[in-house]
Scaffold this active site. Structure first.
Site, PDB file in Angstrom:
ATOM      1  N   THR A  92       0.785  -1.165  -0.011  1.00 37.09           N
ATOM      2  CA  THR A  92       0.045   0.042   0.132  1.00 37.09           C
ATOM      3  C   THR A  92       1.060   1.072   0.043  1.00 37.09           C
ATOM      4  OG1 THR A  92      -1.528   1.250   1.484  1.00 37.09           O
ATOM      5  CG2 THR A  92      -0.210  -0.305   2.583  1.00 37.09           C
ATOM      6  N   ASP A  93       0.387   2.389  -0.605  1.00 40.14           N
ATOM      7  CA  ASP A  93       0.983   3.646  -0.449  1.00 40.14           C
ATOM      8  C   ASP A  93       1.062   4.259   1.215  1.00 40.14           C
ATOM      9  OD1 ASP A  93      -1.786   4.223  -0.076  1.00 40.14           O
ATOM     10  OD2 ASP A  93      -1.619   5.964  -1.847  1.00 40.14           O
ATOM     11  N   GLU A  94       0.128   3.555   1.832  1.00 35.71           N
ATOM     12  CA  GLU A  94       0.198   4.134   3.227  1.00 35.71           C
ATOM     13  C   GLU A  94       1.385   4.080   4.078  1.00 35.71           C
ATOM     14  OE1 GLU A  94      -3.233   3.691   5.567  1.00 35.71           O
ATOM     15  OE2 GLU A  94      -4.547   3.264   4.022  1.00 35.71           O
ATOM     16  N   TYR A 111      -1.819  -0.276  11.260  1.00 36.13           N
ATOM     17  CA  TYR A 111      -1.813  -1.016   9.881  1.00 36.13           C
ATOM     18  C   TYR A 111      -0.879  -0.568   8.782  1.00 36.13           C
ATOM     19  CZ  TYR A 111      -3.084  -1.423   5.077  1.00 36.13           C
ATOM     20  OH  TYR A 111      -3.147  -1.651   3.627  1.00 36.13           O
ATOM     21  N   LYS A 136       2.205  -2.969   7.444  1.00 33.92           N
ATOM     22  CA  LYS A 136       2.453  -3.273   5.909  1.00 33.92           C
ATOM     23  C   LYS A 136       4.120  -3.090   5.608  1.00 33.92           C
ATOM     24  CE  LYS A 136       0.138  -4.769   3.150  1.00 33.92           C
ATOM     25  NZ  LYS A 136       0.108  -5.964   2.661  1.00 33.92           N
TER      26      LYS A 136
END
Length: 356
Positions: free
Chosen positions: A143-145, A168, A172
């Site tokens: 993810t870009d997060e 979260y 990741k």
């Protein structure tokens, strides 16, 4: 048992949103593949998402946990797994704030177990593949997060330092680093893709876009965090699936590829756009859907803006998004109306598509 005529690929978490869009696409495109779907069927997994392919002889579903090493080893042995595309993850930020331990266990430890089993099954020792396993690849979906948050300008690139701000995104980021370590320490053939916010058919009801649609149709308040000005880069799920396909087959070993839709929109725009579409397709008896938009207390640690620079995958692999947000959101709203068995104005659908 594995069909020996077909190359078996292990897919994890594909009863969820992105994976359940990916499997039908992948099965249709590659008749030489046998796909094994390992999914725990938590609240976010739903086998109804895969009814269209459940009888396909090149598809096998196994209910189980990626953290169960014995089970993962058995799957590799039984099906002679020659590739992994790893979707499975706990992914809801709000839930990670309430219960971070589950995210660490699934996203970090689960990824480690998959990697380590693959390494031992495919390789004799670091940098030496077993005969017949030289082309085996592990594709990690991220993810870009992991990059944190952006100011008003700038884009995330593959060189952006990691700065996760929620349990979260931290989990990741940790899983990405474990994948990276298996490339540099053991010479495994891995690739990572970091995507922006996906939307489209089969997304879980808890997410922003399905929530807006569902609340509007039920004539309930539509909750928007804070001032609604948080910005995300929106990617139609089938465009993401095509990007995963390209990276899995043609990406360079050990590389990271960002997949983004170049569709920055804030939450206010998202809510208003969906309400406008519903006003056309399924008008309320009185008033407009926008009147239901309600601002609620902001999420803890809510990142202000994400936006991906997809230049690398575009230039090096030739990927390009087919949908812009305005075309993709109409398809998405229509899918949910069909899901909820809501009758709507088909002529309005055609008119809306012409205007995008």
């Amino acid at each position: 048992m594995s069909n020996q005529k077909n190359k078996s690929i292990l897919l994890t978490g594909c009863a969820g949103f992105i994976g359940s869009n990916f499997i039908p696409y992948f099965l249709d495109k590659y008749p030489e593949y046998h796909l094994v779907n390992l999914d725990l069927l938590t609240y976010a997994g739903n086998l109804d998402n895969l009814k269209e392919i459940e009888q396909n002889e090149r598809y096998t579903f196994i209910q189980g946990d990626i953290c169960n090493r014995v089970l993962v080893e058995e799957i590799f042995e039984t099906f002679d797994i020659k590739g992994v595309i790893h979707f499975a993850a706990e992914s809801h930020v709000d839930n990670s704030i309430e219960n971070p331990g589950v995210f660490i266990e699934t996203n970090v430890n689960g990824t480690f177990i998959l990697l380590d089993v693959a390494y031992k099954f495919w390789m004799d020792k670091p940098f030496i593949f077993k005969e017949g396993h030289e082309a085996c690849r592990f594709h990690h979906i991220s993810t870009d997060e992991v990059y944190g948050t952006l100011g008003e300008e700038g884009l995330f690139t593959e060189e952006t330092p990691y700065a996760p701000n929620s349990p979260y995104s931290a989990s990741k980021a940790g899983s990405d680093m474990i994948v990276r370590s298996y490339v540099h320490t053991y010479g495994m053939n891995t690739v990572i893709t970091n995507c922006s916010n996906n939307y489209g058919p089969k997304q879980h009801d808890e997410k922003l876009i399905p929530t807006i649609i569902r609340k509007a149709l039920n004539n309930e308040n539509i909750p928007i965090y804070g001032d609604g000005k948080n910005i995300r880069d929106w990617l139609y799920v089938l465009d993401h699936c095509k990007g995963i396909d390209l990276v899995y087959h043609t990406g360079e070993q050990g590389e990271v590829y960002n997949i983004g839709g170049r569709n920055e929109r804030n939450n206010n725009y998202i809510a208003q756009k969906i309400c406008n579409i519903l006003d056309n397709l399924k008008p309320k008896e009185s008033g407009a859907y926008q009147e239901l938009i309600t601002y609620v207390e902001d999420r803890a640690g809510h990142d202000r803006r994400y936006a991906i620079d997809a230049t690398k995958i575009e230039k090096e692999l030739g990927w390009d998004a087919d949908e812009n947000f305005e075309s993709g959101i109409i398809k998405t709203v229509k899918w949910y109306l069909d899901k909820y068995s809501v009758e709507y104005n088909l002529n309005s659908t055609s008119d809306l598509m012409k205007r995008t």
